[in-house]
Write an enzyme that holds these catalytic residues in place. Structure first.
Site, PDB file in Angstrom:
ATOM      1  N   GLU A 171      11.702  66.521 -26.232  1.00 45.55           N
ATOM      2  CA  GLU A 171      12.657  67.295 -25.429  1.00 45.55           C
ATOM      3  C   GLU A 171      13.451  66.345 -24.548  1.00 45.55           C
ATOM      4  O   GLU A 171      13.122  65.153 -24.454  1.00 45.55           O
ATOM      5  CB  GLU A 171      11.934  68.363 -24.602  1.00 45.55           C
ATOM      6  CG  GLU A 171      11.426  69.507 -25.462  1.00 45.55           C
ATOM      7  CD  GLU A 171      10.684  70.581 -24.692  1.00 45.55           C
ATOM      8  OE1 GLU A 171      10.751  70.599 -23.449  1.00 45.55           O
ATOM      9  OE2 GLU A 171      10.027  71.406 -25.342  1.00 45.55           O
ATOM     10  N   HIS A 179      18.860  75.637 -17.041  1.00 39.52           N
ATOM     11  CA  HIS A 179      18.616  75.237 -18.438  1.00 39.52           C
ATOM     12  C   HIS A 179      19.954  75.266 -19.157  1.00 39.52           C
ATOM     13  O   HIS A 179      20.719  76.216 -19.004  1.00 39.52           O
ATOM     14  CB  HIS A 179      17.620  76.200 -19.095  1.00 39.52           C
ATOM     15  CG  HIS A 179      17.022  75.659 -20.356  1.00 39.52           C
ATOM     16  ND1 HIS A 179      17.746  75.487 -21.509  1.00 39.52           N
ATOM     17  CD2 HIS A 179      15.763  75.242 -20.649  1.00 39.52           C
ATOM     18  CE1 HIS A 179      16.957  74.988 -22.450  1.00 39.52           C
ATOM     19  NE2 HIS A 179      15.744  74.825 -21.949  1.00 39.52           N
ATOM     20  N   ARG A 198      18.158  67.531 -18.233  1.00 41.24           N
ATOM     21  CA  ARG A 198      18.764  68.861 -18.161  1.00 41.24           C
ATOM     22  C   ARG A 198      19.927  69.003 -17.198  1.00 41.24           C
ATOM     23  O   ARG A 198      20.900  69.697 -17.479  1.00 41.24           O
ATOM     24  CB  ARG A 198      17.685  69.845 -17.708  1.00 41.24           C
ATOM     25  CG  ARG A 198      17.148  70.592 -18.838  1.00 41.24           C
ATOM     26  CD  ARG A 198      16.072  71.505 -18.422  1.00 41.24           C
ATOM     27  NE  ARG A 198      15.174  71.536 -19.555  1.00 41.24           N
ATOM     28  CZ  ARG A 198      14.018  72.129 -19.574  1.00 41.24           C
ATOM     29  NH1 ARG A 198      13.586  72.733 -18.494  1.00 41.24           N
ATOM     30  NH2 ARG A 198      13.287  72.124 -20.639  1.00 41.24           N
ATOM     31  N   HIS A 258      16.806  78.460 -14.370  1.00 38.08           N
ATOM     32  CA  HIS A 258      15.603  78.400 -15.209  1.00 38.08           C
ATOM     33  C   HIS A 258      14.338  78.110 -14.413  1.00 38.08           C
ATOM     34  O   HIS A 258      13.287  78.693 -14.664  1.00 38.08           O
ATOM     35  CB  HIS A 258      15.823  77.307 -16.247  1.00 38.08           C
ATOM     36  CG  HIS A 258      14.715  77.135 -17.229  1.00 38.08           C
ATOM     37  ND1 HIS A 258      14.348  78.124 -18.111  1.00 38.08           N
ATOM     38  CD2 HIS A 258      13.888  76.085 -17.485  1.00 38.08           C
ATOM     39  CE1 HIS A 258      13.351  77.699 -18.873  1.00 38.08           C
ATOM     40  NE2 HIS A 258      13.036  76.471 -18.499  1.00 38.08           N
ATOM     41  N   ARG A 280      13.266  68.806 -12.759  1.00 46.71           N
ATOM     42  CA  ARG A 280      12.019  68.726 -13.527  1.00 46.71           C
ATOM     43  C   ARG A 280      12.256  68.186 -14.932  1.00 46.71           C
ATOM     44  O   ARG A 280      13.204  68.581 -15.617  1.00 46.71           O
ATOM     45  CB  ARG A 280      11.404  70.126 -13.622  1.00 46.71           C
ATOM     46  CG  ARG A 280      10.193  70.200 -14.520  1.00 46.71           C
ATOM     47  CD  ARG A 280       9.609  71.588 -14.485  1.00 46.71           C
ATOM     48  NE  ARG A 280      10.488  72.560 -15.077  1.00 46.71           N
ATOM     49  CZ  ARG A 280      10.387  73.016 -16.324  1.00 46.71           C
ATOM     50  NH1 ARG A 280       9.435  72.575 -17.121  1.00 46.71           N
ATOM     51  NH2 ARG A 280      11.219  73.921 -16.775  1.00 46.71           N
TER      52      ARG A 280
HETATM   53  P1  FAD Z   1       4.223  82.604 -13.860  1.00 46.79           P
HETATM   54  O1  FAD Z   1       3.792  82.287 -15.214  1.00 46.79           O
HETATM   55  O2  FAD Z   1       5.616  83.050 -13.672  1.00 46.79           O
HETATM   56  O3  FAD Z   1       3.257  83.720 -13.289  1.00 46.79           O
HETATM   57  C1  FAD Z   1       3.529  84.312 -12.038  1.00 46.79           C
HETATM   58  C2  FAD Z   1       2.671  85.535 -11.901  1.00 46.79           C
HETATM   59  O4  FAD Z   1       2.748  86.050 -10.585  1.00 46.79           O
HETATM   60  C3  FAD Z   1       3.085  86.669 -12.811  1.00 46.79           C
HETATM   61  O5  FAD Z   1       1.917  87.254 -13.301  1.00 46.79           O
HETATM   62  C4  FAD Z   1       3.798  87.643 -11.870  1.00 46.79           C
HETATM   63  O6  FAD Z   1       3.783  88.959 -12.288  1.00 46.79           O
HETATM   64  C5  FAD Z   1       2.966  87.455 -10.623  1.00 46.79           C
HETATM   65  N1  FAD Z   1       3.637  87.821  -9.367  1.00 46.79           N
HETATM   66  C6  FAD Z   1       4.816  87.366  -8.893  1.00 46.79           C
HETATM   67  N2  FAD Z   1       5.067  87.933  -7.682  1.00 46.79           N
HETATM   68  C7  FAD Z   1       4.019  88.736  -7.410  1.00 46.79           C
HETATM   69  C8  FAD Z   1       3.696  89.588  -6.330  1.00 46.79           C
HETATM   70  N3  FAD Z   1       4.509  89.772  -5.267  1.00 46.79           N
HETATM   71  N4  FAD Z   1       2.538  90.292  -6.363  1.00 46.79           N
HETATM   72  C9  FAD Z   1       1.708  90.177  -7.423  1.00 46.79           C
HETATM   73  N5  FAD Z   1       1.970  89.379  -8.488  1.00 46.79           N
HETATM   74  C10 FAD Z   1       3.107  88.671  -8.471  1.00 46.79           C
HETATM   75  N6  FAD Z   1       7.628  75.124 -18.882  1.00 46.79           N
HETATM   76  C11 FAD Z   1       7.046  74.184 -19.650  1.00 46.79           C
HETATM   77  O7  FAD Z   1       6.322  73.325 -19.144  1.00 46.79           O
HETATM   78  N7  FAD Z   1       7.226  74.199 -21.001  1.00 46.79           N
HETATM   79  C12 FAD Z   1       8.003  75.119 -21.624  1.00 46.79           C
HETATM   80  O8  FAD Z   1       8.138  75.118 -22.839  1.00 46.79           O
HETATM   81  C13 FAD Z   1       8.664  76.093 -20.818  1.00 46.79           C
HETATM   82  N8  FAD Z   1       9.481  77.015 -21.387  1.00 46.79           N
HETATM   83  C14 FAD Z   1      10.004  78.002 -20.596  1.00 46.79           C
HETATM   84  C15 FAD Z   1      10.756  79.019 -21.188  1.00 46.79           C
HETATM   85  C16 FAD Z   1      11.234  80.073 -20.431  1.00 46.79           C
HETATM   86  C17 FAD Z   1      12.055  81.157 -21.078  1.00 46.79           C
HETATM   87  C18 FAD Z   1      10.953  80.121 -19.048  1.00 46.79           C
HETATM   88  C19 FAD Z   1      11.447  81.255 -18.204  1.00 46.79           C
HETATM   89  C20 FAD Z   1      10.218  79.107 -18.440  1.00 46.79           C
HETATM   90  C21 FAD Z   1       9.752  78.044 -19.207  1.00 46.79           C
HETATM   91  N9  FAD Z   1       8.990  77.025 -18.637  1.00 46.79           N
HETATM   92  C22 FAD Z   1       8.414  76.076 -19.432  1.00 46.79           C
HETATM   93  C23 FAD Z   1       8.621  77.076 -17.229  1.00 46.79           C
HETATM   94  C24 FAD Z   1       7.199  77.636 -17.134  1.00 46.79           C
HETATM   95  O9  FAD Z   1       7.055  78.671 -18.068  1.00 46.79           O
HETATM   96  C25 FAD Z   1       6.888  78.170 -15.748  1.00 46.79           C
HETATM   97  O10 FAD Z   1       7.288  77.286 -14.761  1.00 46.79           O
HETATM   98  C26 FAD Z   1       5.383  78.410 -15.637  1.00 46.79           C
HETATM   99  O11 FAD Z   1       4.979  79.271 -16.662  1.00 46.79           O
HETATM  100  C27 FAD Z   1       5.041  78.975 -14.284  1.00 46.79           C
HETATM  101  O12 FAD Z   1       3.698  79.367 -14.305  1.00 46.79           O
HETATM  102  P2  FAD Z   1       3.076  80.071 -13.033  1.00 46.79           P
HETATM  103  O13 FAD Z   1       1.682  80.407 -13.371  1.00 46.79           O
HETATM  104  O14 FAD Z   1       3.348  79.267 -11.835  1.00 46.79           O
HETATM  105  O15 FAD Z   1       3.971  81.394 -12.863  1.00 46.79           O
HETATM  106  C1  SIN Z   2      12.417  74.767 -23.458  1.00 46.79           C
HETATM  107  O1  SIN Z   2      11.672  75.067 -24.386  1.00 46.79           O
HETATM  108  O2  SIN Z   2      13.567  74.346 -23.585  1.00 46.79           O
HETATM  109  C2  SIN Z   2      11.920  74.961 -22.069  1.00 46.79           C
HETATM  110  C3  SIN Z   2      11.049  73.835 -21.724  1.00 46.79           C
HETATM  111  C4  SIN Z   2      10.836  73.770 -20.249  1.00 46.79           C
HETATM  112  O3  SIN Z   2      11.369  74.569 -19.488  1.00 46.79           O
HETATM  113  O4  SIN Z   2      10.123  72.860 -19.845  1.00 46.79           O
END
Ligand code: FAD
Ligand code: SIN
Length: 517
Positions: free
Chosen positions: A114, A230, A276, A337, A372
């Site tokens: 990537e 993104h 990015r 993103h 990032r």
């Molecule tokens: P999240 O996975 O967002 O979980 C947050 C949780 O908190 C959810 O369950 C939500 O419902 C809950 N929540 C939020 N507010 C409240 C509240 N007030 N009360 C109760 N619950 C609440 N990163 C990578 O490293 N590789 C990738 O390939 C990648 N691809 C991505 C593709 C997309 C489309 C997106 C959007 C992001 C991508 N990212 C990627 C970024 C990565 O997915 C996120 O940064 C990561 O998943 C965040 O994880 P987290 O556990 O911190 O939060």
């Molecule tokens: C992607 O698959 O392009 C997202 C990867 C990331 O957010 O790290």
């Protein structure tokens, strides 16, 4: 008022919250609060995968260096080193709970590429990496009787006794009542804030709740100006921010203008696979130059069979919108993103509020700096969940109980419900302001006037909160405007362009009467 006591309260059920909960359940009773269904999270939509040094020809130093370069010199190097060197152990742990990463014909993990990475090092499960990881974590967590889930529960406020966090006040969405969760330790794992912008790859749940709650409780917040855009969200009226993974560019797809001409090499030697922030700005500039709403991603020269096999979700989603990625150019545009900033923590996830931890996207651990590196986010979630687990495990036996002061627990006597149309209108107004004025290319004067507009909107929203019954949408709106102001304020205060924060110097004509410099 119902009071529920637990050892550890985890707010959020993405990769950070769940991987922490599973580990913490080995020594504590854990309550996991999540505002929608368990699986709904940014994690679930992750496509590309998780960055990890596994190839003999790669090494930790290169991954560290790539992370520091993407972060534009603004990273905490110790945090980066810790994250990168812990990655292989984290991947092994995921495999042990049943995550089946893609392998090559030598039965070794297949490593994707990537933007900003100098080596192939992304482990993945075709283009559904997040979903596979989230499902495995949910399965493991649900099998553990020490973990209790509260779905459709919205964490509204953190509760403190003096400077100590003692739990959270939580709105039960189904029964429409506040619950008080009393905990020894509280772990914020609420994810990101993409919904603060009108164009975003993030799902509805990403409304900056954790940052807003922590800020209101007095936590230190940092690096909010560094919002990552993104480069390639699908441009289509029904796409809803659907992501076209950077892995597709890693596989050979190239960004082109509507004329079919490629343009990225003039911006960076790595072309379409530059970091990015550079790619997003380049696309944005070309869109402005040619007065178009999108550019194209060209994958037509790649093997159709391989595209369908390796990118099944992207292939089928695009096809459902009449775009055949094996034959057609894919219209794409940048979209908000990832939030690089957040609640400031140390290397164990501890915040400045005693007994409050923050892990995952809600946290600002210093690993991402000003921008990032791709696929470092899921990794950060795993590593800091692990760090917080050890920190709390080592402290919990010495825990001194701090009472909940019930006078700070919210009560609600309102029966009237806020009009959904008004909530939606205000939300979109904030999101549009953020897209226009705290977007990919920023202007100081515009931001200063935008901040004033946000302030007025916040005043209106606070009025609604004092008049109407709580609801998910009202809470989310309040948190969106608080987070928007934190971003705008940080962006106004930073004078230099760095990483994803880019300030233009030229004067901008706002309307015919007003010239801003
Ligand atoms: P999240 O996975 O967002 O979980 C947050 C949780 O908190 C959810 O369950 C939500 O419902 C809950 N929540 C939020 N507010 C409240 C509240 N007030 N009360 C109760 N619950 C609440 N990163 C990578 O490293 N590789 C990738 O390939 C990648 N691809 C991505 C593709 C997309 C489309 C997106 C959007 C992001 C991508 N990212 C990627 C970024 C990565 O997915 C996120 O940064 C990561 O998943 C965040 O994880 P987290 O556990 O911190 O939060
Ligand atoms: C992607 O698959 O392009 C997202 C990867 C990331 O957010 O790290």
């Amino acid at each position: 008022m119902k009071i529920i006591s637990t050892d550890v309260l985890v707010l959020g059920s993405g990769i950070a919250g769940l991987s922490f909960a599973i580990k913490a359940a080995s020594f504590a009773k854990v309550a996991v609060i999540t505002k929608s269904e368990i699986a709904e999270s940014n994690t679930r939509y992750a496509q590309g995968g998780i960055a990890c040094v596994l190839d003999d020809k790669d090494d930790f130093k290169k991954h560290i260096q790539d992370t520091l370069i993407a972060g534009a010199g603004h990273c905490n190097e110790s945090a980066v080193e810790m994250m990168v060197t812990k990655a292989p152990e984290m991947i092994k742990e995921l495999m042990n709970i049943g995550v089946e990463f893609d392998t090559n014909n030598k039965k070794l993990l297949e490593l994707g590429r990537e933007g900003g990475h100098s080596h192939n090092r992304i482990v993945h499960i075709n283009d559904m990496s997040g979903q596979a990881v989230e499902n495995a974590l949910i399965k493991k967590a649900k099998a553990n009787s020490n973990i209790k889930f509260y779905e459709n529960h919205f964490a509204a406020e953190l509760l403190k006794n003096g400077e100590v966090c003692v739990g959270a006040s939580v709105w039960d969405v189904v029964h429409e009542e506040y619950l008080t969760f009393e905990s020894k330790y509280t772990v914020l794992a609420t994810g990101g804030a993409g919904q603060v912008y009108i164009q975003t790859t993030n799902p509805e749940i990403a409304t900056g709740d954790g940052c807003a709650m922590a800020y209101k409780a007095g936590a230190k917040i940092g690096d909010m100006e560094f919002v990552q855009f993104h480069p390639t969200a699908l441009f289509h009226q029904n796409a809803n921010g659907f992501l076209i993974s950077e892995a597709l560019r890693g596989f050979g797809a190239e960004l082109v203008l509507p004329s079919g001409k490629s343009f990225m090499k003039k911006y960076h030697p790595h072309g379409s696979l530059a970091p990015r922030d550079i790619v997003s700005r380049a696309i944005f500039s070309e869109m402005q130059k040619y007065a178009t709403d999108f550019v194209y991603l060209n994958a037509r020269h790649l093997s159709a069979k391989a595209l369908v096999e390796k990118f099944p979700v992207i292939y089928s989603t695009c096809l459902s919108l009449n775009i055949d990625i094996t034959k057609d150019l894919i219209p794409v545009m940048p979209a908000a993103h990832y939030m690089c900033g957040g609640v400031l923590t140390d290397l164990t996830g501890a915040t400045n509020i005693e007994n409050l931890y923050a892990i995952g996207e809600v946290a600002c651990t210093g690993v991402h700096g000003a921008n990032r590196l791709a696929s470092n986010s899921l990794l950060e979630g795993l590593v800091f969940a692990d760090r917080a687990f050890y920190a709390i495990k080592n402290k919990i036996s010495k825990f001194e109980k701090s009472k909940i002061l019930l006078d700070q627990v919210p009560v609600t006597n309102f029966s009237n419900i806020a009009d959904e149309f008004t909530l939606q209108y205000l939300k979109n107004k904030v999101r549009q302001i953020m897209w226009n004025d705290a977007g990919i290319i920023r202007n100081k004067a515009n931001m200063t006037s935008a901040y004033r507009s946000l302030d007025q909107i916040e005043h209106t929203i606070n009025g609604l909160c004092h008049r109407y019954k709580p609801s998910t949408n009202l809470f989310a709106l309040r948190n969106i405007v608080i987070t928007a102001k934190l971003i705008m304020d940080a962006a106004i205060k930073r004078n230099n362009s760095i990483g994803s924060h880019y300030i233009e110097n030229k004067s901008v004509v706002k309307n015919k009467d007003q010239v801003l410099v």
